[in-house]
Motif scaffolding. Structure first.
Motif, PDB file in Angstrom:
ATOM      1  N   ASP A   1     -30.591 -78.925  15.199  1.00 20.82           N
ATOM      2  CA  ASP A   1     -30.378 -79.978  16.514  1.00 20.82           C
ATOM      3  C   ASP A   1     -31.793 -80.396  16.780  1.00 20.82           C
ATOM      4  OD1 ASP A   1     -27.979 -79.814  16.944  1.00 20.82           O
ATOM      5  OD2 ASP A   1     -27.757 -78.530  18.564  1.00 20.82           O
TER       6      ASP A   1
ATOM      7  N   SER B   1     -34.625 -75.325  18.463  1.00 21.50           N
ATOM      8  CA  SER B   1     -33.943 -74.711  17.665  1.00 21.50           C
ATOM      9  C   SER B   1     -34.376 -74.085  16.251  1.00 21.50           C
ATOM     10  CB  SER B   1     -32.685 -75.478  17.200  1.00 21.50           C
ATOM     11  OG  SER B   1     -31.723 -75.706  18.633  1.00 21.50           O
TER      12      SER B   1
ATOM     13  N   ASP C   1     -26.804 -68.299  11.712  1.00 20.88           N
ATOM     14  CA  ASP C   1     -25.802 -69.440  11.815  1.00 20.88           C
ATOM     15  C   ASP C   1     -25.020 -69.095  13.090  1.00 20.88           C
ATOM     16  OD1 ASP C   1     -24.164 -71.879  12.155  1.00 20.88           O
ATOM     17  OD2 ASP C   1     -22.819 -71.052  10.610  1.00 20.88           O
ATOM     18  N   LYS C   2     -24.348 -67.830  13.015  1.00 23.78           N
ATOM     19  CA  LYS C   2     -23.534 -67.484  14.175  1.00 23.78           C
ATOM     20  C   LYS C   2     -24.375 -67.070  15.363  1.00 23.78           C
ATOM     21  CE  LYS C   2     -19.792 -67.629  11.687  1.00 23.78           C
ATOM     22  NZ  LYS C   2     -19.073 -68.641  11.914  1.00 23.78           N
TER      23      LYS C   2
ATOM     24  N   VAL D   1     -27.418 -68.377  16.523  1.00 21.22           N
ATOM     25  CA  VAL D   1     -28.153 -69.610  17.095  1.00 21.22           C
ATOM     26  C   VAL D   1     -27.321 -70.620  17.417  1.00 21.22           C
ATOM     27  CG1 VAL D   1     -30.328 -71.075  16.819  1.00 21.22           C
ATOM     28  CG2 VAL D   1     -30.239 -68.626  15.919  1.00 21.22           C
ATOM     29  N   ASP D   2     -27.199 -71.093  18.554  1.00 21.24           N
ATOM     30  CA  ASP D   2     -26.607 -72.537  18.983  1.00 21.24           C
ATOM     31  C   ASP D   2     -27.641 -73.598  18.593  1.00 21.24           C
ATOM     32  OD1 ASP D   2     -24.475 -71.206  20.062  1.00 21.24           O
ATOM     33  OD2 ASP D   2     -25.278 -71.387  22.097  1.00 21.24           O
ATOM     34  N   GLY D   3     -27.222 -74.507  17.803  1.00 16.04           N
ATOM     35  CA  GLY D   3     -27.992 -75.654  17.420  1.00 16.04           C
ATOM     36  C   GLY D   3     -28.421 -75.684  15.802  1.00 16.04           C
TER      37      GLY D   3
ATOM     38  N   ALA E   1     -26.139 -74.723  12.291  1.00 14.71           N
ATOM     39  CA  ALA E   1     -24.947 -74.938  11.784  1.00 14.71           C
ATOM     40  C   ALA E   1     -25.020 -74.868  10.132  1.00 14.71           C
ATOM     41  CB  ALA E   1     -24.132 -75.812  12.087  1.00 14.71           C
TER      42      ALA E   1
END
Length: 118
Positions: free
Chosen positions: A27, A31, A78-79, A81-83, A85
């Motif tokens: 993002d 991030s 990935d699981k 951290v938001d932002g 993927a």
């Protein structure tokens, strides 16, 4: 100071790879820094446990199973951290291989500065 610089260089590599590789999305810069910190922490704690428990598979595959462990670390990041993927295992595998190459190159620049002072 050197650790902070390594995290920033890793974040730069994450941003570059997210722009290059399909299936990897980041993002923003914050991030990317968080992803760099999480990957560093996962490499310190979780990776060593995974390597220990999968030592027979690593030996049988002559070390190639370490690529799978690196991809698992990316999927865990990935699981967590938001932002950030990653679309699947293959994207995580390519991302981890290229991230290792980028980090080796960027960290060698840091070591080159140290060699100039000696």
């Amino acid at each position: 100071m050197k650790t902070f610089l390594k995290i920033l260089l890793t974040a730069l590599a994450v941003i570059l790879l997210a722009n290059i590789l399909p299936g990897v999305v980041i993002d923003g810069y914050i991030s990317a820094i968080i992803v760099a910190i999480v990957i560093s922490l996962l490499n310190m704690f979780v990776r060593s446990l995974l390597v220990f428990f999968t030592l027979p598979a690593t030996l049988v595959t002559f070390g190639l199973f370490l690529f799978v462990i690196n991809a698992i670390i990316i999927l865990l990041a990935d699981k967590l951290v938001d932002g950030f993927a990653v679309s699947g295992f293959l994207a995580a595998l390519f991302f981890s291989i290229l991230l290792s190459i980028f980090r080796s190159f960027l960290f060698s620049l840091l070591d080159e500065d140290r060699m100039n002072y000696e």
